[in-house]
Design an enzyme around this catalytic site. Sequence first.
Site, PDB file in Angstrom:
ATOM      1  N   ALA A  63       0.867  -1.179   0.000  1.00 55.73           N
ATOM      2  CA  ALA A  63       0.000   0.000   0.000  1.00 55.73           C
ATOM      3  C   ALA A  63       0.903   1.228   0.000  1.00 55.73           C
ATOM      4  CB  ALA A  63      -0.862  -0.012   1.260  1.00 55.73           C
ATOM      5  N   GLY A 106       0.699  -5.030   0.768  1.00 58.28           N
ATOM      6  CA  GLY A 106      -0.442  -5.105  -0.141  1.00 58.28           C
ATOM      7  C   GLY A 106      -0.071  -5.750  -1.471  1.00 58.28           C
ATOM      8  N   GLU A 109      -0.365  -9.356  -0.879  1.00 57.76           N
ATOM      9  CA  GLU A 109      -1.793  -9.694  -0.765  1.00 57.76           C
ATOM     10  C   GLU A 109      -2.442  -9.727  -2.144  1.00 57.76           C
ATOM     11  OE1 GLU A 109      -2.173  -6.524   2.136  1.00 57.76           O
ATOM     12  OE2 GLU A 109      -2.944  -7.946   3.599  1.00 57.76           O
ATOM     13  N   GLU A 129       4.472  -5.454   7.173  1.00 58.64           N
ATOM     14  CA  GLU A 129       3.681  -4.421   7.861  1.00 58.64           C
ATOM     15  C   GLU A 129       4.101  -4.198   9.309  1.00 58.64           C
ATOM     16  OE1 GLU A 129       2.487  -6.730   5.839  1.00 58.64           O
ATOM     17  OE2 GLU A 129       0.919  -5.929   4.548  1.00 58.64           O
TER      18      GLU A 129
HETATM   19  C1  3H9 Z   1       0.803  -2.368   3.407  1.00 58.62           C
HETATM   20  O1  3H9 Z   1       1.034  -2.755   2.313  1.00 58.62           O
HETATM   21  C2  3H9 Z   1      -0.496  -2.622   4.128  1.00 58.62           C
HETATM   22  C3  3H9 Z   1      -1.306  -3.601   3.384  1.00 58.62           C
HETATM   23  O2  3H9 Z   1      -1.516  -4.737   4.179  1.00 58.62           O
HETATM   24  C4  3H9 Z   1      -2.585  -3.034   2.856  1.00 58.62           C
HETATM   25  C5  3H9 Z   1      -3.478  -2.350   3.829  1.00 58.62           C
HETATM   26  C6  3H9 Z   1      -4.837  -1.937   3.311  1.00 58.62           C
HETATM   27  N1  3H9 Z   1       4.625   3.433  -0.148  1.00 58.62           N
HETATM   28  O3  3H9 Z   1      13.328   2.008   0.108  1.00 58.62           O
HETATM   29  P1  3H9 Z   1      13.707   2.750  -1.117  1.00 58.62           P
HETATM   30  C7  3H9 Z   1       9.319   4.968  -1.546  1.00 58.62           C
HETATM   31  S1  3H9 Z   1       1.934  -1.450   4.269  1.00 58.62           S
HETATM   32  C8  3H9 Z   1       5.077   4.659  -0.455  1.00 58.62           C
HETATM   33  O4  3H9 Z   1      14.706   3.837  -1.002  1.00 58.62           O
HETATM   34  P2  3H9 Z   1      14.906   0.372  -2.178  1.00 58.62           P
HETATM   35  C9  3H9 Z   1      10.399   5.352  -0.567  1.00 58.62           C
HETATM   36  O5  3H9 Z   1       9.913   6.240   0.419  1.00 58.62           O
HETATM   37  C10 3H9 Z   1       3.304  -1.362   3.173  1.00 58.62           C
HETATM   38  N2  3H9 Z   1       6.359   4.920  -0.788  1.00 58.62           N
HETATM   39  O6  3H9 Z   1      14.152   1.759  -2.281  1.00 58.62           O
HETATM   40  C11 3H9 Z   1      11.415   5.997  -1.499  1.00 58.62           C
HETATM   41  O7  3H9 Z   1      10.961   7.302  -1.778  1.00 58.62           O
HETATM   42  P3  3H9 Z   1      12.028   8.487  -2.027  1.00 58.62           P
HETATM   43  C12 3H9 Z   1       4.068  -2.609   3.187  1.00 58.62           C
HETATM   44  C13 3H9 Z   1       7.209   3.882  -0.797  1.00 58.62           C
HETATM   45  O8  3H9 Z   1      15.106  -0.084  -3.554  1.00 58.62           O
HETATM   46  C14 3H9 Z   1      11.277   5.178  -2.777  1.00 58.62           C
HETATM   47  O9  3H9 Z   1      10.001   4.548  -2.705  1.00 58.62           O
HETATM   48  N3  3H9 Z   1       5.248  -2.487   2.378  1.00 58.62           N
HETATM   49  C15 3H9 Z   1       6.812   2.589  -0.474  1.00 58.62           C
HETATM   50  O10 3H9 Z   1      16.075   0.469  -1.251  1.00 58.62           O
HETATM   51  C16 3H9 Z   1      12.350   4.114  -2.917  1.00 58.62           C
HETATM   52  O11 3H9 Z   1      12.344   3.313  -1.730  1.00 58.62           O
HETATM   53  C17 3H9 Z   1       6.424  -2.127   2.878  1.00 58.62           C
HETATM   54  O12 3H9 Z   1       6.558  -1.905   4.059  1.00 58.62           O
HETATM   55  C18 3H9 Z   1       5.450   2.370  -0.151  1.00 58.62           C
HETATM   56  N4  3H9 Z   1       4.967   1.149   0.151  1.00 58.62           N
HETATM   57  O13 3H9 Z   1      13.873  -0.618  -1.453  1.00 58.62           O
HETATM   58  C19 3H9 Z   1       7.558  -2.032   1.905  1.00 58.62           C
HETATM   59  N5  3H9 Z   1       7.875   1.764  -0.550  1.00 58.62           N
HETATM   60  O14 3H9 Z   1      12.847   8.057  -3.198  1.00 58.62           O
HETATM   61  C20 3H9 Z   1       8.291  -0.743   2.063  1.00 58.62           C
HETATM   62  C21 3H9 Z   1       8.913   2.536  -0.924  1.00 58.62           C
HETATM   63  O15 3H9 Z   1      11.189   9.681  -2.228  1.00 58.62           O
HETATM   64  N6  3H9 Z   1       9.327  -0.552   1.094  1.00 58.62           N
HETATM   65  N7  3H9 Z   1       8.508   3.818  -1.073  1.00 58.62           N
HETATM   66  O16 3H9 Z   1      12.844   8.550  -0.751  1.00 58.62           O
HETATM   67  C22 3H9 Z   1      10.504  -1.168   1.120  1.00 58.62           C
HETATM   68  O17 3H9 Z   1      10.747  -2.041   1.926  1.00 58.62           O
HETATM   69  C23 3H9 Z   1      11.553  -0.744   0.136  1.00 58.62           C
HETATM   70  O18 3H9 Z   1      11.174   0.517  -0.355  1.00 58.62           O
HETATM   71  C24 3H9 Z   1      11.756  -1.694  -1.067  1.00 58.62           C
HETATM   72  C25 3H9 Z   1      12.703  -0.994  -2.082  1.00 58.62           C
HETATM   73  C26 3H9 Z   1      12.412  -2.977  -0.574  1.00 58.62           C
HETATM   74  C27 3H9 Z   1      10.466  -2.009  -1.742  1.00 58.62           C
END
Ligand code: 3H9
Length: 707
Positions: A63, A106, A109, A129
Amino acid sequence: MTDLVQLTSDNGIAIITINNPPVNALSPGVPEGISEALDQIAQNADVKATVLIGGGRTFVAGADIKEFGKMTSGKSRGPGLLPLLLKIEDSAKPVIVAVHGSAFGGGMELAMAGHYRVALATAQFGQPEVKLGLIPGAAGTQRLPRLAGVAKAVEMCMSGNPVNTDEALKLGIVDRIIEGDLLCGAIAFAREVAGKPAPKTRERNEKLGNPAENALIFSTAREIAAKKQRGLLAPARAIDAVEAATKMAFEEGCKVEQKLFIECLFSEQSKSLIHVFFSEREAAKIPDIPKQTNTIPIHSAAVVGAGTMGGGIAMVLANAGIPVLVKEADQAALDRGLATIRSNYANSVKRGRFPQQVAEERLKRITPTLAYDDFSRVDLVIEAVFEGMALKKEVFQELDRACKPGAILASNTSTLSIDEIASSTSRPEAVIGTHFFSPANVMRLLEIVRGKASSKEVVATCMQLSKTLGKVGVLVGNCRGFVGNRVFGPYRREAQFLIEEGASVEAVDQALSDFGMAMGPLATGDLAGLDVGWRIRKEYRHLEVPGIRQPFVEDRLCELGRYGQKTGAGWYKYDDQRRATPDPAVGKHIRKWVEEAGIVQRQILAAEITDRCLYALVNEGARILEEGFALRASDIDIIYINGYGFPAHRGGPMWYADTVGLKRVYDRICEFHRQQGELWQPAPLLKQLAELGKTFAEFGREQGATA
Ligand code: 3H9
């Protein structure tokens, strides 16, 4: 259809592509786009099956985390994923989800709602999450146990740790690993399954186990959570939600999950952890150093000093694939350093962290040396000798002579001036601080200290290097102790004053450990070695202002040879396994020293212990912020969480102060100022924000921060 989602086709196979860079988060518009595409596919008789894929570098990272703040403030109702996922699952034509990069949260999911999942070998699957203080909120806790089994679902949802494609295949999350082009492989798979009955995950109950086995899984998980995720709400709720999957029908389980998800979403813990997520990424952004700034390729490195820090840093470099020379002054010290490195690797192999072969490869990248001769070849040197200016300057003069032009000359000093160190070279623009935290191969923090002459190229390279090394790099200015240790000073100072005033060693540590700190301040001192601070204090004694109270008990312990864990005694005493027990002798010594100093002891409550230690930290943080040695309050938070064991679920010290209310914090500091004197002078910035009714976060946003 929204421009975030495209629908194309390939000979009877529809292809839905999500294009919401950088990570295809399920922002508003994405679920709607997928839903519209499904409607069109349902009406198109030529389409026999659908492939759902992500454009760019990843499938879907979850999400859109930015939306959660809007949900809690009532500005958004959330992604409404559940109906979309049912629509996918109920689609009459099979939906094959093709995964590369990450299928997280998400995204996972969404993938599980498909009838089949195919993936590149490099993909990752997870429900992270909990790391945001949440639980899966779109049936992840209900579909995952049906695909992967109850035990694995519990583990993944409570830890947030992902699995790779190989494991996902074994678990039943993935149906096929695709070699070569993912889309081609997915289309081929789609042709194989087109026209056949498609399995719905929510109807697959065969892996949901039996009550007796499940009861054991859940009770064990709860025990682990209580021990390893002390005080955290989300892991406990994640376990409850998976348990619901085993006890009720899918639809009912989803309702339970929703309720628990909302409880977590509105918790302070989740708000704090989301703050940490964005702050960590914000820390990588340096206002005057654009993303496109040239960086220096680091193909090889050298470390001066093979002690605890030097050896650890050499391991960090070697672990990241960078060959590294390790230099010591004499053979005995070099042998000792290498023996420690070898034994650290052997321990990691024993604990199953990586196989013997990996340890050998890493060891091969570390070359011991007694001379600076080969330093002419390396791109980066990190000096990690004893903390003394004269010695550091000597080393940097040698480095200036031995290293090639363009090499980065970094110091691992934890307190000394980078500018003064740089002044001993003919190239101060190449000099920078890279302050690792002990144990360097474990701790995530890397404080990068910008000297007044450090070039933008050198700063940008070190920031990038921190990522390569698996660290969180935070840029700080060159002041005494930089940010981490400068703020840590007043925190530990108060811990010692409290002891002098009558609190016991155990009471101080317990109060802060109950707050959530990984360790109490005194036990932390014993771990790091009390002599380190003692040596630094001696170096800076000439700067002490007469008449200002200084803690003295720790210096006295050092004078008795009680340096902490390494000498078997410090604030506590230690057995061979370095297990701490309270030492009555310490209490006796303290009472005698305090009496001699004319301090009258009193009873001290836990609330005073936490307030004095934490607010001392916050007050100094505010001062650092005002002086510009930290770019943002959130950088101080990231430093404290990753380098000093501050609980992430409290968001870091500055965020914590925001949650308490800066006015309340300021008033309490004024009270301590009246009771304790000059050291508690409130920071002007704190006073100003308290009077304006603002937070550090608001101040940061006014200064241009986006976290
Ligand atoms: C969820 O899904 C709840 C569900 O159950 C549904 C509920 C209804 N959203 O980390 P990076 C941005 S909760 C918005 O540097 P990497 C991040 O801020 C979510 N933005 O890259 C950054 O922005 P900026 C569960 C996001 O290659 C840019 O993307 N998911 C999101 O080192 C690059 O990110 C997570 O917790 C997001 N979901 O790593 C996963 N994700 O460039 C969270 C990233 O402006 N994300 N951004 O600073 C991660 O773990 C890492 O970003 C990922 C990539 C491994 C994907």
